[in-house]
Design a protein around this motif. Structure first.
Motif, short mmCIF file in Angstrom:
data_model
loop_
_atom_site.label_atom_id
_atom_site.label_comp_id
_atom_site.label_asym_id
_atom_site.label_seq_id
_atom_site.Cartn_x
_atom_site.Cartn_y
_atom_site.Cartn_z
N LEU A 1 0.84 -1.22 0.00
CA LEU A 1 0.00 0.00 0.00
C LEU A 1 0.86 1.25 0.00
CD1 LEU A 1 -2.74 -1.03 2.60
CD2 LEU A 1 -2.99 -0.84 0.10
N ASP A 2 1.95 1.18 0.76
CA ASP A 2 2.83 2.35 0.79
C ASP A 2 3.45 2.58 -0.56
OD1 ASP A 2 2.25 2.74 3.43
OD2 ASP A 2 4.05 1.67 4.18
N ARG A 3 3.78 1.50 -1.28
CA ARG A 3 4.37 1.68 -2.60
C ARG A 3 3.36 2.30 -3.57
NH1 ARG A 3 7.02 -3.21 -1.25
NH2 ARG A 3 5.36 -4.45 -2.19
N SER A 4 2.09 1.94 -3.45
CA SER A 4 1.06 2.53 -4.33
C SER A 4 0.94 4.03 -4.08
CB SER A 4 -0.29 1.84 -4.07
OG SER A 4 -0.22 0.48 -4.38
N ALA A 5 0.96 4.42 -2.81
CA ALA A 5 0.86 5.86 -2.49
C ALA A 5 2.08 6.60 -2.99
CB ALA A 5 0.71 6.05 -0.98
N LEU A 6 3.26 5.95 -2.88
CA LEU A 6 4.47 6.62 -3.34
C LEU A 6 4.46 6.79 -4.85
CD1 LEU A 6 7.19 4.93 -1.10
CD2 LEU A 6 6.50 7.33 -1.11
N LYS A 7 3.95 5.79 -5.56
CA LYS A 7 3.86 5.90 -7.02
C LYS A 7 3.02 7.13 -7.41
CE LYS A 7 4.27 0.96 -8.07
NZ LYS A 7 3.56 -0.21 -8.65
N ARG A 8 1.90 7.24 -6.72
CA ARG A 8 0.99 8.38 -7.02
C ARG A 8 1.67 9.71 -6.73
NH1 ARG A 8 -2.80 6.23 -4.68
NH2 ARG A 8 -2.60 7.23 -2.61
N ASN A 9 2.39 9.80 -5.61
CA ASN A 9 3.04 11.06 -5.22
C ASN A 9 4.19 11.38 -6.15
OD1 ASN A 9 1.29 11.41 -3.12
ND2 ASN A 9 2.62 10.40 -1.60
N VAL A 10 4.93 10.34 -6.57
CA VAL A 10 6.04 10.58 -7.51
C VAL A 10 5.51 11.12 -8.82
CG1 VAL A 10 7.80 9.43 -8.88
CG2 VAL A 10 7.60 8.94 -6.44
N PHE A 11 4.40 10.58 -9.29
CA PHE A 11 3.80 11.08 -10.54
C PHE A 11 3.44 12.57 -10.42
CE2 PHE A 11 -0.03 11.97 -13.00
CZ PHE A 11 0.44 11.76 -14.29
N LEU A 12 2.84 12.91 -9.31
CA LEU A 12 2.47 14.32 -9.11
C LEU A 12 3.71 15.20 -9.02
CD1 LEU A 12 -0.41 13.94 -6.50
CD2 LEU A 12 -0.63 14.54 -8.92
N ALA A 13 4.76 14.70 -8.38
CA ALA A 13 5.98 15.49 -8.26
C ALA A 13 6.61 15.73 -9.62
CB ALA A 13 6.97 14.78 -7.32
N VAL A 14 6.59 14.71 -10.48
CA VAL A 14 7.15 14.87 -11.82
C VAL A 14 6.36 15.91 -12.61
CG1 VAL A 14 7.55 13.68 -14.01
CG2 VAL A 14 8.13 12.56 -11.85
N VAL A 15 5.02 15.88 -12.49
CA VAL A 15 4.18 16.86 -13.20
C VAL A 15 4.49 18.28 -12.73
CG1 VAL A 15 1.82 17.65 -13.54
CG2 VAL A 15 2.35 15.21 -13.69
N VAL A 16 4.64 18.44 -11.41
CA VAL A 16 4.93 19.77 -10.86
C VAL A 16 6.27 20.27 -11.35
CG1 VAL A 16 5.40 21.02 -8.72
CG2 VAL A 16 3.45 19.49 -8.87
N MET A 17 7.28 19.39 -11.35
CA MET A 17 8.61 19.80 -11.79
C MET A 17 8.59 20.17 -13.26
SD MET A 17 11.04 17.05 -9.79
CE MET A 17 12.54 17.76 -10.48
N ALA A 18 7.82 19.42 -14.05
CA ALA A 18 7.74 19.75 -15.49
C ALA A 18 7.08 21.11 -15.68
CB ALA A 18 6.96 18.66 -16.22
N ALA A 19 6.03 21.40 -14.88
CA ALA A 19 5.35 22.70 -14.99
C ALA A 19 6.28 23.83 -14.59
CB ALA A 19 4.11 22.70 -14.11
#
Length: 307
Positions: free
Chosen positions: A33-51
């Protein structure tokens, strides 16, 4: 950005490092479960950095469009017309509609000015200022006669007998207004006429003595005030060998002083006097002068003596 890097590091450790063989099945489920949450947060972090990288590269373009701010709505400043009332002895200023207050609500100091007093008022005819006009404040910027003036008293309020010597009460006191709150002789009395103004007296009458200082009770003198009857002969002293006429008090003289011709007659003698019983004429009765117009027994007779 630091949070994004922390999430990426955790993701790397969970995916590329094998879990320990000693972990139980529950621990492995929790780790999944922790890995699923981390995957989601990493995706959001990548989007923010790209923006952020996109904005950094294109900042000059967006700088041409400054952010639009909503217009600031400014409420109109309050004026002194919102002032409900002023304290005692003050009134609302004349330019209340133009005077803007520094804050809300308006203050007495901003909107109120000293009220005018009745000392500046000129009252209409037959009216007087109220007592203490300088301390009587008006309700508006311009004082009114209703606030400051009262009807003047008339001479009806003054006693008729209060006029000094040589003056008389006015003929129409109810229509004569006084110049002060209390009527005075100056307001209500006028110089009296003297008996010197009377042109003539009735028959058998003459002016009183000193007519110029004999004042009448009204503007026109009357014979009753100024005239006295001619004197009668009762005040006359006849010369020697003459006596007053009969009934001298009813004999009116023709002027202010009686004369012997008007009041006196030659003194009668005892020549024609008839003595009564027991009385005889005195000696030489023709030479005996009586003291009145009619002789008496005492003057002309004496007792008769018997032989």
């Amino acid at each position: 950005i630091f949070s994004c890097f922390s999430q990426c590091r955790s993701f790397f450790l969970l995916h590329f490092i094998e879990p320990c063989e000693t972990e139980s099945a529950g621990e492995m489920a929790k780790a999944h479960l922790d890995r699923s949450a981390l995957k989601r947060n990493v995706f959001l972090a990548v989007v923010v950095m790209a923006a952020l990288l996109f904005l950094k590269e294109n900042m000059p373009f967006f700088a041409r469009f400054p952010p639009q701010h909503e217009p600031k709505i400014e409420l109109p400043a309050l004026t002194c017309t919102t002032m409900r009332s002023c304290r005692s002895s003050t009134i609302l200023r004349l330019d209340a509609a133009l005077k803007h207050c520094m804050a809300s609500p308006c203050t007495q100091e901003e909107c109120c000015v000293p009220a005018p007093t009745c000392a500046t008022v000129t009252c209409p005819k037959n009216h007087l200022l109220r007592p203490n006009p300088s301390s009587t404040s008006c309700r508006r910027a311009a004082c009114t006669t209703e606030e400051c003036c009262v009807p003047a008293p008339t001479c009806e309020t003054m006693s008729v007998g209060s006029c000094p010597l040589g003056t008389v009460f006015l003929a129409h006191p109810s229509s004569t207004y006084c110049k002060a709150s209390v009527c005075s002789a100056k307001d209500c009395c006028s110089p009296a006429s003297s008996c010197a103004t009377l042109t003539s007296c009735p028959k058998n009458m003459l002016l009183r003595p000193n007519p110029t200082v004999t004042y009448c009770r009204a503007f026109v003198c009357t014979p009753e005030e100024c005239c006295v009857p001619f004197p009668s002969c009762s005040t006359m002293t006849c010369p020697e060998k003459s006596v007053l006429r009969l009934n001298p008090s009813s004999t009116i003289c023709g002027s202010k002083e009686c004369t012997p011709q008007e009041c006196c007659i030659p003194a009668p003698t005892c020549a024609h006097y008839g003595c009564g019983p027991g009385m005889v004429p005195k000696n030489e009765p023709a030479s005996l002068l009586c003291n009145a117009a009619v002789c008496n027994t005492h003057e002309c007779c004496t007792e008769a003596y018997s032989c």
